[in-house]
Design a protein around this motif. Structure first.
Motif, PDB file in Angstrom:
ATOM      1  N   MET A 183       0.865  -1.185   0.000  1.00  0.00           N
ATOM      2  CA  MET A 183       0.000   0.000   0.000  1.00  0.00           C
ATOM      3  C   MET A 183       0.898   1.230   0.000  1.00  0.00           C
ATOM      4  SD  MET A 183      -2.682   0.834   3.088  1.00  0.00           S
ATOM      5  CE  MET A 183      -3.114  -0.889   3.154  1.00  0.00           C
ATOM      6  N   GLU A 184       0.849   1.955  -1.161  1.00  0.00           N
ATOM      7  CA  GLU A 184       1.784   3.081  -1.239  1.00  0.00           C
ATOM      8  C   GLU A 184       1.335   4.185  -0.298  1.00  0.00           C
ATOM      9  OE1 GLU A 184       1.115   3.914  -5.413  1.00  0.00           O
ATOM     10  OE2 GLU A 184       0.152   5.814  -4.862  1.00  0.00           O
ATOM     11  N   SER A 185       2.344   4.870   0.275  1.00  0.00           N
ATOM     12  CA  SER A 185       2.003   5.949   1.198  1.00  0.00           C
ATOM     13  C   SER A 185       1.705   7.192   0.356  1.00  0.00           C
ATOM     14  CB  SER A 185       3.186   6.219   2.134  1.00  0.00           C
ATOM     15  OG  SER A 185       2.867   7.369   2.892  1.00  0.00           O
ATOM     16  N   ASN A 186       0.666   7.920   0.717  1.00  0.00           N
ATOM     17  CA  ASN A 186       0.319   9.149   0.000  1.00  0.00           C
ATOM     18  C   ASN A 186       0.967  10.319   0.705  1.00  0.00           C
ATOM     19  OD1 ASN A 186      -2.080   8.239  -1.889  1.00  0.00           O
ATOM     20  ND2 ASN A 186      -2.202   7.102   0.020  1.00  0.00           N
ATOM     21  N   THR A 187       1.689  11.125  -0.053  1.00  0.00           N
ATOM     22  CA  THR A 187       2.358  12.258   0.605  1.00  0.00           C
ATOM     23  C   THR A 187       1.343  13.357   0.924  1.00  0.00           C
ATOM     24  OG1 THR A 187       2.745  13.087  -1.616  1.00  0.00           O
ATOM     25  CG2 THR A 187       4.520  11.793  -0.571  1.00  0.00           C
ATOM     26  N   ALA A 188       0.242  13.422   0.125  1.00  0.00           N
ATOM     27  CA  ALA A 188      -0.705  14.527   0.362  1.00  0.00           C
ATOM     28  C   ALA A 188      -1.340  14.370   1.740  1.00  0.00           C
ATOM     29  CB  ALA A 188      -1.806  14.468  -0.689  1.00  0.00           C
ATOM     30  N   GLN A 189      -1.569  15.529   2.380  1.00  0.00           N
ATOM     31  CA  GLN A 189      -2.195  15.492   3.693  1.00  0.00           C
ATOM     32  C   GLN A 189      -3.708  15.569   3.497  1.00  0.00           C
ATOM     33  OE1 GLN A 189      -0.115  16.099   6.657  1.00  0.00           O
ATOM     34  NE2 GLN A 189      -1.807  15.786   8.065  1.00  0.00           N
ATOM     35  N   LEU A 190      -4.403  14.714   4.213  1.00  0.00           N
ATOM     36  CA  LEU A 190      -5.864  14.713   4.152  1.00  0.00           C
ATOM     37  C   LEU A 190      -6.386  15.207   5.500  1.00  0.00           C
ATOM     38  CD1 LEU A 190      -8.550  13.694   2.753  1.00  0.00           C
ATOM     39  CD2 LEU A 190      -8.182  11.555   3.962  1.00  0.00           C
ATOM     40  N   GLY A 191      -7.288  16.155   5.467  1.00  0.00           N
ATOM     41  CA  GLY A 191      -7.844  16.691   6.717  1.00  0.00           C
ATOM     42  C   GLY A 191      -9.275  16.194   6.909  1.00  0.00           C
ATOM     43  N   VAL A 192      -9.634  15.868   8.154  1.00  0.00           N
ATOM     44  CA  VAL A 192     -11.024  15.530   8.477  1.00  0.00           C
ATOM     45  C   VAL A 192     -11.471  16.492   9.567  1.00  0.00           C
ATOM     46  CG1 VAL A 192     -12.616  13.787   9.384  1.00  0.00           C
ATOM     47  CG2 VAL A 192     -10.739  13.095   7.860  1.00  0.00           C
ATOM     48  N   VAL A 193     -12.541  17.231   9.285  1.00  0.00           N
ATOM     49  CA  VAL A 193     -13.062  18.227  10.235  1.00  0.00           C
ATOM     50  C   VAL A 193     -14.311  17.665  10.895  1.00  0.00           C
ATOM     51  CG1 VAL A 193     -14.079  20.533  10.475  1.00  0.00           C
ATOM     52  CG2 VAL A 193     -12.171  20.156   8.879  1.00  0.00           C
ATOM     53  N   GLY A 194     -14.264  17.515  12.241  1.00  0.00           N
ATOM     54  CA  GLY A 194     -15.414  16.925  12.958  1.00  0.00           C
ATOM     55  C   GLY A 194     -15.153  15.450  13.185  1.00  0.00           C
ATOM     56  N   LEU A 195     -14.746  15.112  14.413  1.00  0.00           N
ATOM     57  CA  LEU A 195     -14.303  13.718  14.692  1.00  0.00           C
ATOM     58  C   LEU A 195     -15.315  13.012  15.581  1.00  0.00           C
ATOM     59  CD1 LEU A 195     -10.541  14.576  15.217  1.00  0.00           C
ATOM     60  CD2 LEU A 195     -11.605  13.613  13.177  1.00  0.00           C
ATOM     61  N   GLY A 196     -16.522  12.865  15.071  1.00  0.00           N
ATOM     62  CA  GLY A 196     -17.576  12.172  15.833  1.00  0.00           C
ATOM     63  C   GLY A 196     -17.833  10.797  15.257  1.00  0.00           C
ATOM     64  N   TYR A 197     -19.076  10.377  15.303  1.00  0.00           N
ATOM     65  CA  TYR A 197     -19.453   9.033  14.844  1.00  0.00           C
ATOM     66  C   TYR A 197     -19.061   8.824  13.394  1.00  0.00           C
ATOM     67  CZ  TYR A 197     -22.337   8.278  19.008  1.00  0.00           C
ATOM     68  OH  TYR A 197     -22.768   8.103  20.308  1.00  0.00           O
ATOM     69  N   VAL A 198     -19.077   9.927  12.608  1.00  0.00           N
ATOM     70  CA  VAL A 198     -18.741   9.802  11.176  1.00  0.00           C
ATOM     71  C   VAL A 198     -17.275  10.115  10.950  1.00  0.00           C
ATOM     72  CG1 VAL A 198     -19.133  10.836   8.900  1.00  0.00           C
ATOM     73  CG2 VAL A 198     -21.078  10.290  10.374  1.00  0.00           C
ATOM     74  N   GLY A 199     -16.822  11.268  11.447  1.00  0.00           N
ATOM     75  CA  GLY A 199     -15.478  11.735  11.109  1.00  0.00           C
ATOM     76  C   GLY A 199     -14.363  10.879  11.657  1.00  0.00           C
ATOM     77  N   SER A 200     -14.530  10.370  12.874  1.00  0.00           N
ATOM     78  CA  SER A 200     -13.426   9.630  13.493  1.00  0.00           C
ATOM     79  C   SER A 200     -13.115   8.326  12.742  1.00  0.00           C
ATOM     80  CB  SER A 200     -13.766   9.354  14.962  1.00  0.00           C
ATOM     81  OG  SER A 200     -12.652   8.805  15.620  1.00  0.00           O
ATOM     82  N   PRO A 201     -14.151   7.490  12.451  1.00  0.00           N
ATOM     83  CA  PRO A 201     -13.852   6.281  11.654  1.00  0.00           C
ATOM     84  C   PRO A 201     -13.310   6.606  10.263  1.00  0.00           C
ATOM     85  CG  PRO A 201     -16.063   6.152  12.618  1.00  0.00           C
ATOM     86  CD  PRO A 201     -15.563   7.535  12.867  1.00  0.00           C
ATOM     87  N   LEU A 202     -13.780   7.711   9.716  1.00  0.00           N
ATOM     88  CA  LEU A 202     -13.308   8.121   8.376  1.00  0.00           C
ATOM     89  C   LEU A 202     -11.815   8.428   8.416  1.00  0.00           C
ATOM     90  CD1 LEU A 202     -15.167   8.459   5.889  1.00  0.00           C
ATOM     91  CD2 LEU A 202     -15.308  10.896   6.416  1.00  0.00           C
ATOM     92  N   ALA A 203     -11.393   9.193   9.423  1.00  0.00           N
ATOM     93  CA  ALA A 203      -9.969   9.556   9.569  1.00  0.00           C
ATOM     94  C   ALA A 203      -9.126   8.295   9.735  1.00  0.00           C
ATOM     95  CB  ALA A 203      -9.794  10.495  10.765  1.00  0.00           C
TER      96      ALA A 203
END
Ligand SMILES: NC(=O)c1ccc[n+]([C@@H]2O[C@H](COP(=O)([O-])OP(=O)(O)OC[C@H]3O[C@@H](n4cnc5c(N)ncnc54)[C@H](O)[C@@H]3O)[C@@H](O)[C@H]2O)c1
Ligand SMILES: CC(=O)N[C@@H]1[C@@H](OP(=O)(O)OP(=O)(O)OC[C@H]2O[C@@H](n3ccc(=O)[nH]c3=O)[C@H](O)[C@@H]2O)O[C@H](CO)[C@@H](O)[C@@H]1O
Length: 429
Positions: free
Chosen positions: A1-21
């Motif tokens: 699995m290649e590492s992606n250099t781009a940074q991905l941001g997730v705003v809102g770390l609740g029931y949806v955001g936390s698992p997504l991150a």
């Protein structure tokens, strides 16, 4: 699995955001999770430290911050902040707008912002994007791009994020294509939604349909209560044998999706002068179940009063099941708050029992004393509101043995399926 250099941001770390991150980090992305709740960030950091202690897990693939400056390094920012209703059941997008402003203050030119929050069709462009443009002085389409992808996770279900088809949309086909590639890293199947608005509307329609289906069964079940030759359970058991009958059960319709999302579509259809009468009526029916449950509880307690010699003034009812649906710990529930207020106004003292919820959270949410089991003290009634799997281990005989004589059993959740003994006070929805 290649590492992606781009940074991905997730705003809102609740029931949806936390698992997504977590999912994007596990897929090799460098993710920063941003939430304005400092305590949540500290909790997530501690959990990350504990979970990665001793293994080669690359902690740097997922970091957490309560400082929005962390978003400056992000090429893609996904937003999953709450979209509740106002007291008058209007969509409240204030947190989406606030998040848009925060993102705008730290947005790098050339970035793509994705909204995942459930909103009315048209809201991404009408409410979210303008706030980003306002604080960034950047222009959509020239300096940054936007997309929308609804969240369909089902709490309490093993299905999980990866196995649920994820609709993905973008302002242009090219933006959508880039976002499809991104989400393909974390879900088995994505679906290219034709437009942002179709994805926003589909999310609302999916849950409005579910609300409508449940309302049909709720209205039928409440009607059966007035027809002595009809037991709704019997009717449902027969109807369920038809190949395309979709089985729903009557009950309080709670949570942060089904009772809420229809109102987003209602608002939008009526804003454009179209009728949303069916969705409105479904909400009216499902919201009326609260009062129906209140009446059934009072009637059952009155039947108990007719049998017991000593009437204790402050009758106590043990509420069994406080989360909004079976086998989850989430106690966010407007219907139960309303029901408990009615019961307390009628002089009923309430205590709670629910093996799935955090007792402190439940006690705080509902202002309830929490019991660790059903037989801690004297009760006049047991009110089963959530049909947790563990309640299935209880038999009616055991409940009768472990509670005072003539205790009323109000089984809204349909916990007990065995034949009802004529000597006990038992009430179904
Ligand atoms: N919970 C679900 O099962 C579910 C399912 C489908 C869709 N959704 C939708 O997803 C969205 C998020 O729901 P949720 O259940 O994850 O909410 P949540 O309340 O669990 O989490 C939201 C998080 O966002 C944070 N937040 C709020 N405003 C912020 C801001 N301006 N900046 C940074 N952080 C902010 C809060 O502190 C919180 O931690 C809602 O629109 C909801 O309708 C939820
Ligand atoms: C991503 C998303 O939005 N996902 C939603 C999520 O919805 P949810 O987590 O809110 O859960 P629901 O199951 O819809 O329940 C809601 C309330 O309705 C009561 N209920 C339910 C069925 C019934 O026959 N009779 C009832 O009375 C139940 O007790 C509870 O209070 O998961 C569903 C799949 O479970 C999805 O379809 C649905 O899109």
């Amino acid at each position: 699995m290649e590492s992606n250099t781009a940074q991905l941001g997730v705003v809102g770390l609740g029931y949806v955001g936390s698992p997504l991150a977590s999912a994007f980090a596990s897929a090799g992305h460098h993710v920063v999770g941003y939430d304005h709740d400092v305590e949540k960030i500290e909790m997530l950091r501690e959990r990350s430290r504990v979970s990665s202690a001793g293994d080669e897990h690359d902690e740097s693939s997922l970091t957490y911050s309560s400082d929005p400056m962390c978003l400056q390094a992000c090429e893609t920012i996904i937003t999953a902040v709450p979209t509740p209703l106002t007291e008058s059941s209007e969509p409240d997008l204030s947190m989406v707008r606030t998040a848009g402003r925060t993102i705008g203050e730290h947005l790098a030119p050339g970035s793509t912002v994705v909204l995942e929050s459930t909103v009315y069709p048209g809201a991404t462009r009408a409410e979210f994007v303008p706030e980003i443009e306002r604080t960034s002085d950047l222009s959509l389409g020239e300096d940054f791009e936007v997309g929308y992808s609804p969240e369909r996770i089902n709490p309490g279900d093993d299905l999980g994020l990866r196995h649920i088809i994820k609709p993905v949309s973008g302002r242009t086909d090219s933006v959508r294509s880039e976002l499809l590639d991104l989400y393909d890293d974390i879900v088995d199947e994505t679906y290219p939604a034709p437009t942002i608005e179709s994805a926003e509307a589909a999310k609302c329609l999916e849950n409005a349909q579910r609300d409508l289906n449940i309302a049909l069964i709720n209205q039928f079940a409440m009607a059966c209560a007035t027809i002595d030759y009809l037991e709704y359970e019997d009717v449902l058991s027969v109807a369920d044998t038809k190949w395309n009958f979709q089985r729903y059960n009557p009950g309080l319709v709670e949570g942060h999706c089904i009772p809420i999302d229809p109102y987003f579509l209602i608002e939008r259809l009526e804003h454009h002068g179209a009728s949303a009468s069916l969705m409105r009526e479904a909400r009216t029916v499902n919201e009326s179940v609260t009062d129906h449950v209140f009446q059934l509880t009072i009637e059952a307690l009155n039947r108990r009063r007719e049998r017991v010699s000593v009437i204790d003034d402050a009758e106590r009812v043990l509420v069994c099941g406080l989360s909004y649906k079976p086998n989850v710990a989430d106690v966010r529930s407007r219907a139960k708050q309303e029901l408990f207020e009615k019961l307390r106004t009628a002089g009923i003292d309430l205590v709670g029992y629910d093996p799935y919820v955090n007792p402190e959270e439940a006690a705080d949410t509902f202002d309830l004393e929490m019991w660790p089991s059903i037989d801690i003290g004297d009760v006049s009634g047991l009110l089963f509101l959530t049909n947790h799997s563990t309640f299935g281990d209880l038999t009616l005989d055991e409940v009768v043995e472990r509670t005072p004589e003539h205790t009323a059993i109000i089984d809204i959740a349909g916990t007990f399926e065995e034949p009802i003994r004529s000597d006990i006070i038992y009430q179904r929805l």
